[in-house]
Design a protein around this motif. Structure first.
Motif, PDB file in Angstrom:
ATOM      1  N   VAL A 125       0.838  -1.197   0.000  1.00  0.00           N
ATOM      2  CA  VAL A 125       0.000   0.000   0.000  1.00  0.00           C
ATOM      3  C   VAL A 125       0.876   1.251   0.000  1.00  0.00           C
ATOM      4  O   VAL A 125       0.649   2.190  -0.765  1.00  0.00           O
ATOM      5  N   ARG A 140      -5.983   2.502  -0.305  1.00  0.00           N
ATOM      6  CA  ARG A 140      -6.889   1.490   0.264  1.00  0.00           C
ATOM      7  C   ARG A 140      -8.327   1.736  -0.182  1.00  0.00           C
ATOM      8  O   ARG A 140      -9.061   0.792  -0.488  1.00  0.00           O
ATOM      9  N   SER A 144     -10.423  -0.862  -2.400  1.00  0.00           N
ATOM     10  CA  SER A 144     -11.670  -1.386  -1.861  1.00  0.00           C
ATOM     11  C   SER A 144     -12.821  -1.202  -2.838  1.00  0.00           C
ATOM     12  O   SER A 144     -13.600  -2.131  -3.096  1.00  0.00           O
ATOM     13  N   SER A 164      -3.039  -5.819   3.945  1.00  0.00           N
ATOM     14  CA  SER A 164      -2.354  -4.537   3.784  1.00  0.00           C
ATOM     15  C   SER A 164      -0.966  -4.663   4.380  1.00  0.00           C
ATOM     16  O   SER A 164      -0.841  -4.851   5.583  1.00  0.00           O
TER      17      SER A 164
END
Length: 165
Positions: A125, A140, A144, A164
């Protein structure tokens, strides 16, 4: 490493990367060619960095996002993965790749870029955020939303999120 040595060693991987990112083999070739022309002019500075390949991939991402803004009406779906795709764990070689290409092509450009960096390039990430120049929270959130969009049809396997890092 000279520019010629770099291109000889990395061109197939750069083309695969751009093809996954753009969803269009011809556009990927054009994109990589334009980036390599610009990289050649700056090669001394790029070669002096710790990771010249990361620098060039960042140039590809930036060029892709810029091209997408300029060519928003042009959209060609890549049905077959690039001929240079290797064997092994390459997502472009999955049996369900046609459906995956179609679904990826429908994602917004930044969500697709996040998925390509996270799951095709296998960046964390934080690394993805550094490449895109945004926060980890943004990465993120994009991941998502993109994965949720890919999961709409549970009968079609899609990318599966990793932890993550």
């Amino acid at each position: 490493m000279s520019f010629e040595e770099y291109v000889t060693a990395r061109l197939p991987a750069l083309l695969r990367y751009a093809a996954v990112l753009t969803g269009d083999r011809d556009l990927a070739e054009d994109l990589v060619q334009d980036v390599l022309v610009r990289a050649h002019a700056r090669w001394r500075r790029i070669a002096g960095t710790d990771e010249p390949d990361r620098y060039v991939r960042r140039m590809i991402i930036n060029a892709h996002l810029s091209w997408r803004r300029r060519w928003s009406t042009r959209r060609v779906l890549l049905v077959d993965p690039p001929a240079t795709a290797g064997a092994g764990g390459d997502p472009a070689d999955r049996p369900d790749r046609d459906e995956l290409w179609l679904r990826l092509s429908r994602l917004p450009r930044q969500q697709r870029a996040v998925l390509v960096l996270r799951y095709y390039e296998d960046l964390s990430v934080a690394e993805t955020a550094a490449v895109l120049g945004c926060s980890s929270g943004t990465v993120r959130a994009y991941a998502s939303r993109a994965l949720a969009a890919l999961r709409v049809d549970p009968d079609v396997p899609a990318l599966h999120p990793r932890s993550s890092r």
